[in-house]
Scaffold this motif. Structure first.
Motif: not given
Length: 358
Positions: A209-216
């Protein structure tokens, strides 16, 4: 201009919040203009009312100047927000929780004039033309909505989240509203509720979730940034701003000594995954970036909205939501809730409209 209109909407929201208890004041609505200046004010009140309108005057002047208004851009950019402030003070007569003030209006007007004056000075010095050249060098000509989303992303991080960078966790609140709305009706059984198996995210799921929250936001920006070296600079800048905004949110929520309490093994793993994925995506075409944005948001929203909130976070949110100035009258929570959904809609529209991989 989109940023100026968005900021104006934020001003209207903050000026009239909580939009409840409308009534006729019993006095002439414009009487506050001739009333003596209030003796009950603080330095923070003066600073907030002055500084709050500076960005509006600046952004409006910049948008009008780029639209070809010439010298009228500075006049309208100063007079427009002053008129808006007067209207907001006028409407505050009808709200029991708000008090109109001639001092507030004068400070707002002065702030708007100051912002327009700064824009005028930058134009005279040629800074705005150099910014226009910088923008054309760095970003695609169609870059508008994506840049607005990226600019709003750090502010959306100020609202506390159960997972770092995990924006859009709204299902529990929406579920409570639906249960209340359909209570006592046959439609109540249609409301999906958390089952007994729903629980906290595991360490790997939190890292994802942390990674996806930054990738967005990263992919949102990549779709508009022109070259690979500039995308790399954008990657470093976005990660730095995201870390700073999340640290500030934690400090405001739990205290300055806990600014980095959210940094644990899962958060560090997620940051590392986002950095690696960001490096791998440096060469992706714009349409692929938009598709990646859609996938990242879809997975993160699905994960975040399947788990319940954390008890101590709920207690902190109560204190946060009762603080008028930290939460900007509830605006920060709306940004934290709605940013990923706005980005999802933007990504879908951009992916559909793109004629080809570019």
């Amino acid at each position: 201009m989109p940023l100026a209109l968005l900021f104006a909407a934020m001003v209207v929201y903050a000026s009239l919040y909580p939009f409840e208890g409308w009534r006729w004041p019993g006095v002439a609505p414009l009487d506050f203009l001739t009333a003596p200046l209030s003796r009950y004010w603080s330095g923070f009140d003066v600073l907030a009312n002055l500084v709050g309108y500076i960005p509006l005057g600046f952004l409006l002047a910049l948008g009008l100047w780029r639209s070809g208004w010439g010298r009228w851009a500075w006049v309208v950019a100063a007079a427009g927000p002053a008129t808006l402030s007067l209207a907001m003070e006028l409407f505050q007569n009808f709200l029991p929780s708000r008090v109109p003030s001639n001092l507030d209006w004068m400070l707002n007007a002065a702030g708007a004039g100051l912002g327009a004056g700064v824009a005028w000075g930058l134009a005279r010095l040629g800074v705005l033309r150099r910014w226009t050249q910088f923008r054309s060098d760095w970003f695609n000509p169609h870059a508008h909505g994506g840049l607005v989303l990226v600019a709003l992303w750090p502010f959306s991080l100020l609202y506390p989240a159960s997972v770092p960078f995990g924006l859009g966790q709204v299902w529990e609140r929406l579920e409570a509203l639906l249960v209340e709305a359909f209570s006592g009706t046959p439609f109540l059984q249609w409301v999906p509720v958390h089952g007994d198996g729903s629980g906290a995210l595991g360490p790997l799921a939190q890292a994802l979730c942390v990674a996806l929250g930054l990738l967005a936001p990263l992919l949102t920006g990549y779709a508009d940034v022109r070259t690979v070296p500039r995308r790399l600079a954008f990657l470093v800048l976005l990660l730095s701003v995201g870390l700073g905004a999340t640290g500030l949110s934690s400090a405001l929520t739990y205290g300055p000594e806990h600014a980095w309490a959210w940094v644990n093994a899962s958060a560090l793993l997620g940051l590392g995954l986002a950095a690696v994925a960001g490096l791998a995506a440096l060469w992706l075409p714009s349409r692929v970036c938009h598709v990646g944005l859609i996938l990242a948001l879809a997975v993160s929203l699905s994960l975040l909205n399947r788990v319940p909130s954390i008890a101590y976070l709920d207690q902190s949110l109560e204190a946060w939501e009762q603080g008028r100035f930290i939460r900007f009258h509830g605006l920060s929570q709306w940004l934290g809730w709605l940013w990923p959904f706005a980005a999802l809609v933007f990504g879908v529209r951009a992916a559909i409209r793109a004629p080809a991989l570019r």
